[in-house]
Scaffold this motif. Structure first.
Motif, PDB file in Angstrom:
ATOM      1  N   VAL A  38       6.846   1.130   4.347  1.00  0.00           N
ATOM      2  CA  VAL A  38       5.695   2.036   4.207  1.00  0.00           C
ATOM      3  C   VAL A  38       5.728   3.100   5.292  1.00  0.00           C
ATOM      4  N   ASP A  39       5.967   2.707   6.530  1.00  0.00           N
ATOM      5  CA  ASP A  39       6.026   3.669   7.634  1.00  0.00           C
ATOM      6  C   ASP A  39       7.101   4.731   7.384  1.00  0.00           C
ATOM      7  N   ILE A  40       8.253   4.304   6.892  1.00  0.00           N
ATOM      8  CA  ILE A  40       9.354   5.233   6.633  1.00  0.00           C
ATOM      9  C   ILE A  40       9.000   6.189   5.506  1.00  0.00           C
ATOM     10  N   ALA A  41       8.430   5.670   4.430  1.00  0.00           N
ATOM     11  CA  ALA A  41       8.055   6.526   3.300  1.00  0.00           C
ATOM     12  C   ALA A  41       6.979   7.526   3.710  1.00  0.00           C
ATOM     13  N   ARG A  42       6.004   7.086   4.486  1.00  0.00           N
ATOM     14  CA  ARG A  42       4.958   8.008   4.955  1.00  0.00           C
ATOM     15  C   ARG A  42       5.540   9.081   5.876  1.00  0.00           C
ATOM     16  N   LEU A  79       8.883   1.381  -5.536  1.00  0.00           N
ATOM     17  CA  LEU A  79       8.402   2.762  -5.652  1.00  0.00           C
ATOM     18  C   LEU A  79       6.927   2.808  -6.013  1.00  0.00           C
ATOM     19  N   ALA A  80       6.443   1.865  -6.813  1.00  0.00           N
ATOM     20  CA  ALA A  80       5.013   1.812  -7.125  1.00  0.00           C
ATOM     21  C   ALA A  80       4.203   1.521  -5.862  1.00  0.00           C
ATOM     22  N   HIS A  81       4.692   0.606  -5.058  1.00  0.00           N
ATOM     23  CA  HIS A  81       4.034   0.286  -3.792  1.00  0.00           C
ATOM     24  C   HIS A  81       3.975   1.537  -2.896  1.00  0.00           C
ATOM     25  N   LEU A  82       5.079   2.265  -2.827  1.00  0.00           N
ATOM     26  CA  LEU A  82       5.129   3.447  -1.972  1.00  0.00           C
ATOM     27  C   LEU A  82       4.336   4.609  -2.556  1.00  0.00           C
ATOM     28  N   ALA A  83       4.218   4.666  -3.868  1.00  0.00           N
ATOM     29  CA  ALA A  83       3.396   5.711  -4.496  1.00  0.00           C
ATOM     30  C   ALA A  83       1.945   5.589  -4.042  1.00  0.00           C
ATOM     31  N   ALA A  84       1.499   4.358  -3.844  1.00  0.00           N
ATOM     32  CA  ALA A  84       0.111   4.121  -3.453  1.00  0.00           C
ATOM     33  C   ALA A  84      -0.183   4.510  -2.010  1.00  0.00           C
ATOM     34  N   THR A  86       1.698   7.079  -0.272  1.00  0.00           N
ATOM     35  CA  THR A  86       2.186   8.429   0.026  1.00  0.00           C
ATOM     36  C   THR A  86       1.440   9.412  -0.864  1.00  0.00           C
ATOM     37  N   GLU A  87       1.616  10.704  -0.560  1.00  0.00           N
ATOM     38  CA  GLU A  87       0.847  11.703  -1.300  1.00  0.00           C
ATOM     39  C   GLU A  87       1.672  12.620  -2.181  1.00  0.00           C
TER      40      GLU A  87
END
Length: 120
Positions: A38-42, A79-84, A86-87
């Motif tokens: 999550v930190d990396i995706a954000r 990707l669904a988890h990260l979609a939630a 990130t913007e």
């Protein structure tokens, strides 16, 4: 890297942690988990990356397990988890092992991801 229709370059990244093949994973990834992902995706989202990418392996053959590792998060769930969280960063699965997945289920999963993420 991708070239956008207007001719600009767009940069993205293969997510670490999500797949931990010993061919490219860094040592720190062995102890990383969902919060790190999550930190990396954000961070990629804030930095203006065009996409974050996951890759797919449903199962790793035993003979390749040492080289490839057996840690491969499911790309749609990841990707669904990260979609939630990130913007704007686009969500990409750049490897899909379609021979091991039912085409209707796969289509529904990615269509749902597309819809829930606002087309990302």
């Amino acid at each position: 890297m991708q070239v956008l229709p207007e001719g600009r370059l767009a940069y993205g990244m293969q997510l670490p942690v999500q797949s931990q093949s010993t061919m490219y994973a860094e040592a720190w990834e062995a102890d990383a988990g969902p919060a790190d992902l999550v930190d990396i995706a954000r961070a990629a989202d804030r930095a203006g990356f065009a996409y974050v990418a996951a890759c797919d392996h449903v199962a790793i053959p035993h003979r390749l397990a040492d080289a490839m590792s057996t840690v491969w998060y499911d790309p749609v769930a990841t990707l669904a988890h990260l979609a939630a969280v990130t913007e704007r960063v686009r969500l990409l699965s750049h490897v899909a092992i379609v021979g091991l997945r039912h085409p209707l289920v796969t289509a529904k999963q990615y269509a749902t991801l597309d819809h829930l993420s606002g087309g990302r």
